[in-house]
Design an enzyme around this catalytic site. Structure first.
Site, PDB file in Angstrom:
ATOM      1  N   GLU B 270       0.886  -1.152   0.000  1.00  0.00           N
ATOM      2  CA  GLU B 270       0.000   0.000   0.000  1.00  0.00           C
ATOM      3  C   GLU B 270       0.924   1.202   0.000  1.00  0.00           C
ATOM      4  O   GLU B 270       1.759   1.341   0.879  1.00  0.00           O
ATOM      5  CB  GLU B 270      -0.891  -0.043   1.245  1.00  0.00           C
ATOM      6  CG  GLU B 270      -2.026   0.960   1.212  1.00  0.00           C
ATOM      7  CD  GLU B 270      -2.012   1.871   2.402  1.00  0.00           C
ATOM      8  OE1 GLU B 270      -2.231   1.396   3.512  1.00  0.00           O
ATOM      9  OE2 GLU B 270      -1.759   3.084   2.214  1.00  0.00           O
ATOM     10  N   CYS B 307      -2.337   8.268   4.834  1.00  0.00           N
ATOM     11  CA  CYS B 307      -2.309   7.845   3.430  1.00  0.00           C
ATOM     12  C   CYS B 307      -3.561   8.326   2.698  1.00  0.00           C
ATOM     13  O   CYS B 307      -3.586   8.389   1.476  1.00  0.00           O
ATOM     14  CB  CYS B 307      -2.153   6.338   3.297  1.00  0.00           C
ATOM     15  SG  CYS B 307      -2.994   5.416   4.586  1.00  0.00           S
TER      16      CYS B 307
END
Lengths: 534, 534
Positions: B270, B307
């Site tokens: 990720e 994020c």
């Protein structure tokens, strides 16, 4: 059902349009007559390839929103159209593969069966794995949002036809059927050994595209006699996934190429496997005839040209072993030599089995000796002791054809150690009594770690198409053991989940709306149900 | 619950054993005091790494067969033990990250919540997706075999701790929890910025391993201040999968490394995301204060170190735009500057925002001007018109920190074209009235293709842990959009299906036995049921 007559043109299908802009041509080969077939195929040019991918991208914009029932009609129309090709397809198939008519018809049945299975799946609709977690406005410290998830298609998928299944793993095979079912356009890289069969099937798909009002570009078929077109397809930025069935070298090369892209894409390559079989002592003692007969048949089925062909038989020294090996040798020599798909494949078989026979410690158990016409494979069984096999990785490789090695292990420990050093496999088989398996649990456990499917008292050849099938396995059986190439679950290779947060009901996809208009099974706040969201 | 007092030793956990064979040491840093923390960490040696992986492989032999209820007790004991670390963990966390105590406690809550969520999942047991297709002996032309499929763990998994979530995406974070739940041993590559926090959590896991009688090696924690240990882990032949949260450069490098192995393995990385937000005209006109306030808060939340931080706001020229931009500028300057995790991260933020500010056509909408202590980030908003943004890929990159760009598009077409050129994203957000979304369906559709989660009238920060969450998305948001890193489905990254053919009932895994001893939901001949196989 549409009735149409097709002549093989040798051209590519760029969407619905026949096209032959390239200068390179090639032909297919009739291995039985040992002669070229009459058609000339035009290799796709780089421009044609680019046009096909761009059309696919454009088609995706509408096809991704095509409903399940509409996709089901499309898939069933493809199946009907393939059947409508009738004898022309069957004859072309046999001319290009050397495989008998019965096999052609059986494989056609499997192919249309797969298309109809995916039609049923998407018509019913629950495959999108809809999950809904409703909001909790007064949750502390922060409110819980409304979240709703479903699977959506990835985008244009490239499918590489396989040499050994001109229908079921090629133009309209499992990869194409599952990708179209998922909502992904498909660009097929036609296998050069059966380009005519491929074009006929492509024409059936294109006719279905037109009859069902699907967007032009949802399917293309590109001819190619070497690796360049395939490589360019995998590198094309608008391609979002790849399905491949073929050699370890070919599949691994495409996998690496896809990983080197600016945007890496998933490649599901189904590659080599020697499908180890463990025959425990009781079976050798009590039923050597049965297993010798079954394995002689399985090793030579389709001239050994199945990915699930049993290339390795692991046994332990003991009372029944000599008898079994003698019987296996006898049985396999009673089977007539079989025709292979192509002179190149026949040549590779001959080379492969010679390399094996030259390895230290091997002995010939049986080898077909009669004179055969060109492109016929002489089936062969080698024997080797466990230690010689264990230390020699050359003996662990696949020989594509009617070939198998029987390994005589000194004891269970050696047998287990051999399985431990094998690479990943599509299948593993254990033959014996249930009580005996219990004694050899560590062998079973070791085998299970290496395979996608584990078989008891059977043969690995024969891949049932159903939900519980896994046609896959650890590398190099495939490039991603987390998926299967056969069965309904094969659709998962071409989809990704997307989550909608606090989305207005009127704008949600049908699968996620409050009142469940598709009447599908959904997981609402943890419970599987067809109920509305209350 | 176990009560134990832990001192940070600076050593690695090789299985249950503290070990410091390496010569390289490093320290963590307190960004608030701008001083090194007092502990010395011993970088894992190559031998220690190899020992950890071999122990994991050995542990896998038993751990893969550990029952769901046993794994649930193990996961819950880890959660309890993390809570038992009490204030020492919270203090260490704040000393190593500069994040406030409230955040530390919230993240601890999320971490133990995830562990308990996976405990519930595996205790219930239906997650293995058992499917059974029973035999039809008299089927023509060949009998149908009995096939039974379930998910099984892949093997030892390497987890890379992230810099920005010292607990929830690190040592016992979602990757570790999901892999342990799946039946995979875990080797954590500790993040060097919070090695003390990592060691404390590791001690809680090791205590749980011992208390629950889990095999030694089911968990290891390796210290490492540079990339070598991580690379060696990814290359180790006994490692079967990788979970990573971090930069695009780091994740992509590991992904490529894994693809170059003799046996490629899956890497779920990720990575970066700028989380585009589309604010439609009605919202600018009718509620500019609301959205300016919400986005000023979202951009600066956790000093912009999420994020899902909104780094890109897409608007169209129109009546409300000037007001919104002025308000956003005002609101963001009313928020105090925030401390960043580490001087290196602060330095990269300053470099990143300067590069952005130097791009042609950008204007500063707001920039924090007060004097700040070391390692505090000055939040900043840039403005740019659509055309300048569209043609300049430098502006499409992530600046990790409290920074966002507001793009003023001339019209909906330009806005759509901008979304079309963006890379894959974790999230996309649309703000406006439902009727307005209907008018701009093509913008919504374009955004949907780029993201893992699409949000309506909200902010992207805040990732709910539930079944319907997708924390993932097309590359480079992740390396495989087919999976999620958050929620119960995250377990699918670490498992593969295996199919048993004609297997004796007594030797089948519990999940596949006729009488359904686990009482799980299974798909029997197409129907989901908890019934026995009849």
């Amino acid at each position: 059902m549409i009735n149409f007559i097709v002549m093989i043109s040798g051209k590519n299908y760029i969407g619905n349009t026949l096209s032959a802009e390239g200068k390179v041509t090639y032909t297919t080969f009739n291995p039985k007559l040992n002669l070229k077939n009459p058609w000339t195929f035009y290799e796709a040019s780089e421009e044609e390839l680019d046009k096909a991918v761009k059309l696919a991208k454009e088609a995706f914009l509408t096809y991704r929103n095509t409903s399940g029932p509409e996709k089901a009609i499309f898939l069933r129309t493809i199946a009907d159209n393939i059947e409508s090709l009738g004898d022309e397809l069957i004859q072309t198939y046999t001319l290009e593969s050397g495989l008998p008519e019965g096999r052609a018809k059986g494989e056609r049945g499997r192919t249309v069966g797969q298309l109809r299975m995916f039609a049923d799946l998407v018509e019913e609709g629950s495959w999108v794995d809809a999950a809904i977690d409703t909001a909790i406005q007064d949750r502390k410290p922060v409110p819980k949002p409304d979240l709703r998830k479903m699977l959506v298609p990835l985008g244009p998928i490239v499918v590489f036809g396989s040499s050994n299944f001109p229908l079921a793993y090629s133009t309209a095979g499992g990869d194409t059927a599952s990708a179209l079912a998922a909502g992904c356009p498909v660009i097929v890289k036609s296998h050069p050994m059966h380009a005519g069969t491929g074009e006929l099937v492509a024409s059936a798909i294109v006719a279905a595209v037109q009859a069902c009002g699907m967007p032009d570009g949802v399917f293309s078929n590109l001819n190619s006699s070497d690796i360049q077109i395939g490589q360019q397809l995998v590198k094309h930025p608008e391609v979002k996934g790849v399905g491949f069935t073929g050699s370890i070298a070919g599949g691994t090369a495409l996998y690496k190429l896809a990983g080197e892209r600016k945007e890496p894409i998933p490649v599901f390559a189904e590659m080599g496997s020697i499908n180890p079989v463990v025959i425990l002592p009781s079976a050798l003692e009590k039923a050597p005839e049965l297993w010798a007969k079954n394995y002689a048949a399985s090793i030579t089925l389709g001239t050994g040209q199945f990915c699930t062909n049993p290339g390795l038989i692991l046994t332990m020294e003991g009372p029944g072993l000599e008898t079994f090996m003698n019987l296996l040798g006898q049985e396999i020599l009673e089977i007539e030599a079989g025709l292979m798909l192509h002179p190149d494949i026949h040549r590779k078989y001959e080379e492969g089995q010679k390399i094996m026979s030259g390895q230290e410690g091997t002995l010939v158990v049986a080898e077909y000796q009669e004179k055969t016409p060109p492109n016929y494979a002489k089936q062969k069984i080698l024997g080797v002791d466990g230690q010689a096999f264990l230390i020699n990785p050359n003996l662990h490789r696949e020989v594509f054809g009617p070939f198998s090695i029987v390994v005589r292990c000194a004891n269970p420990e050696e047998l287990k150690n051999i399985i431990a050093v094998l690479e990943g496999q599509l299948t593993g088989t254990i033959i014996g009594e249930a009580a005996e398996l219990n004694v050899h649990q560590d062998i079973v456990a070791q085998l299970r770690e290496k395979v996608g499917r584990i078989i008891y008292n059977g043969v690995p050849t024969g891949v049932e198409v159903c939900t519980s099938m896994v046609h896959g396995g650890p590398f190099p059986a495939t490039t991603d053991s987390r998926f299967t190439a056969v069965g309904t679950e094969a659709i998962r290779r071409w989809v990704r989940p997307i989550s909608y947060q606090d989305w207005p009901d009127s704008l949600l996809p049908e699968a996620l709306k409050n009142n469940n208009p598709l009447n599908i099974l959904r997981r609402i706040n943890g419970e599987l149900t067809k109920s509305n969201v209350s």
